[in-house]
Design an enzyme around this catalytic site. Structure first.
Site, mmCIF file in Angstrom:
data_model
loop_
_atom_site.group_PDB
_atom_site.id
_atom_site.type_symbol
_atom_site.label_atom_id
_atom_site.label_comp_id
_atom_site.label_asym_id
_atom_site.label_seq_id
_atom_site.Cartn_x
_atom_site.Cartn_y
_atom_site.Cartn_z
ATOM 1 N N THR A 102 0.824 -1.211 0.000
ATOM 2 C CA THR A 102 0.000 0.000 0.000
ATOM 3 C C THR A 102 0.859 1.262 0.000
ATOM 4 O OG1 THR A 102 -1.846 -1.100 1.111
ATOM 5 C CG2 THR A 102 -1.730 1.298 1.301
ATOM 6 N N ASN A 143 -3.991 -4.007 -4.206
ATOM 7 C CA ASN A 143 -3.927 -5.457 -4.374
ATOM 8 C C ASN A 143 -3.978 -5.922 -5.824
ATOM 9 O OD1 ASN A 143 -3.960 -5.223 -1.646
ATOM 10 N ND2 ASN A 143 -6.044 -5.985 -1.376
ATOM 11 N N SER A 319 46.522 -8.719 -2.660
ATOM 12 C CA SER A 319 46.845 -8.839 -1.244
ATOM 13 C C SER A 319 47.556 -7.588 -0.748
ATOM 14 C CB SER A 319 47.742 -10.059 -1.003
ATOM 15 O OG SER A 319 48.174 -10.116 0.343
#
Length: 465
Positions: A102, A143, A319
């Site tokens: 809604t 809906n 790394s």
């Protein structure tokens, strides 16, 4: 001080910043749901879909006499701006929300109403002229609007995902041809099996993705069945006669895609099975992409103490401690995308299962999970193809050496020498460190000429001429 306007709802009055297009219902939703930090405006296709639905609804209402031409024209014009992305920043409600969507529908209603008011020469919030509920939401309910918009947006995204998978397959196919003469050992259970070409390995990846493109296409007709016009529970309450058919036809026109009215609107309003199927299909694709990424990481592992068969393009330093280390970051990100999609699939499953009676209140999390999965997959395919697959090279000589020295070659001897004798050669080669050829000759099971006649051209063992 920021200028404000006063708006009210059933809970009372609130001040709204004058410059925004959203209103009091949106404000309450923003306050109530500070959950994910990701607004519905983040998903361009979903906002665009809301614009399509609102335009179609206004047009249908105009055709059936439920809106005046002037009001309908301004709503349609504002809805088109929503479709074009001009108002994305106004869709501020969190993607995760209570209320079965809604708040999203009201966000759209208010933005479109206030932009329409502005177009008509009125002030924002002057709803006596164009009202978010009475006009923009006429003949509608959250809906039927919300699930229809989800389906429209998923169709948009699936078509884009299919294109991105095709681009990834294109990159894989180029490598398949490039590596068509590169002999290597195939493996089962990480153990040497029988020879193949690196090109065949890439071609298999392409084929498995092609199959999933087909599964994605199968979802589109299922998503094209909509419940728009069913309103609250599918009984078509508060709609003009024939509205569902008219609005579906208009939506098909504005989206340039054929939609159909669900056979049973009550069933279609409460059922979320199509979203479960869509999520499952996305999970299937994610699983395959993750498997391909696992293979890429294995085949490129090393570079000297691993498989070392292929080299992935270096994308960044690997790394902060180990100089020169480069990691397979693109396959790694695809793995993580897959983990997310698989988790989202469980979320969709649980949300669908938890629906009650005539409505599923959990469609917001279904929408959020599906949109996240499909967007991640689309972007993941793009970077995997462009930043990884396209730059892969093969260590051709090393691969040939591993084939020539692999015990896996004994499999090709079994039809001629029998399984037991081939096993004896494998065992002897493993024990002595000899090649299969040397072991066969030392055991007196084959002469050099016989061996060369059978296995002199290893490529014959790959099934390729």
């Amino acid at each position: 001080m920021t200028a404000t306007r006063l708006e009210k709802d059933l809970l009372g009055e609130r001040e709204i910043p004058f410059e925004v297009y959203w209103g009091v219902h949106t404000l309450r939703a923003v306050e109530n749901f500070p959950i994910s930090g990701v607004s519905i405006g983040h998903y361009r296709s979903f906002v665009r879909a809301l614009g399509f639905v609102k335009e179609a609804s206004a047009t249908a209402n105009l055709k059936l006499g439920a809106l005046t031409p002037e009001i309908a024209a301004h709503i349609i014009a504002a809805s088109k701006e929503v479709q074009e992305g001009l108002l994305d920043s106004e869709f501020v409600v969190d993607a995760i929300q209570g209320g079965a969507g809604t708040s999203t529908n009201m966000n759209a209603n208010e933005v479109i109403a206030n932009r329409a008011l502005e177009m008509a020469g009125h002030k924002k919030g002057d709803y006596k002229f164009i009202d978010p509920l009475n006009h923009v939401n006429a003949s509608q309910s959250t809906n039927d609007v919300y699930p229809t918009a989800i389906k429209v947006s998923l169709i948009i995204e699936i078509l884009a995902l299919i294109d991105e998978v095709e681009a990834l397959r294109g990159a894989i196919n180029i490598k398949s041809k490039e590596f068509s003469e590169v002999i290597k050992m195939g493996r089962t259970q990480l153990q040497d099996a029988v020879p193949m070409t690196l090109g065949q390995e890439f071609a298999a990846w392409s084929q498995t993705l092609y199959e999933d493109q087909g599964r994605l296409r199968e979802m589109i007709p299922l998503l094209s069945e909509i419940n728009l016009g069913g309103t609250a529970i599918g009984t078509q309450l508060n709609t003009p006669e024939g509205y569902a058919q008219v609005v579906c036809a208009v939506l098909s026109e504005v989206c340039d895609h054929e939609f159909t009215v669900a056979e049973n609107l009550i069933e279609a309003t409460s059922d979320t099975g199509v979203f479960v199927s869509t999520s499952s299909t996305l999970k299937r694709l994610a699983s395959k992409l993750s498997k391909i990424s696992n293979d890429l990481r294995l085949l490129s592992s090393g570079p000297r103490a691993g498989f070392g068969e292929i080299n992935l393009p270096a994308r960044q330093a690997g790394s902060s401690m180990m100089p020169g280390k480069v990691n397979p970051v693109m396959p790694e990100v695809m793995n993580q995308i897959a983990f997310t999609v698989i988790g989202n699939d469980l979320t969709v499953t649980m949300a669908a299962e938890s629906g009650q009676l005539q409505l599923n209140a959990f469609e917001p999390i279904i929408a959020r999970a599906l949109m996240m999965s499909i967007v991640y997959l689309r972007r993941g395919c793009k970077v995997l193809g462009e930043y990884c697959i396209e730059g892969i090279t093969a260590n051709t000589e090393y691969l040939r050496h591993t084939v020539e020295n692999s015990i896996g070659l004994v499999t090709a001897l079994a039809p001629r020498l029998g399984y037991e004798n081939a096993s004896a050669i494998a065992k002897h080669a493993q024990k002595t460190g000899q090649s299969v050829k040397q072991a066969a000759m030392e055991l007196g099971l084959m002469t050099e000429a016989e061996f060369d006649a059978l296995l002199g051209d290893v490529k014959k063992l790959t099934g390729q001429s």
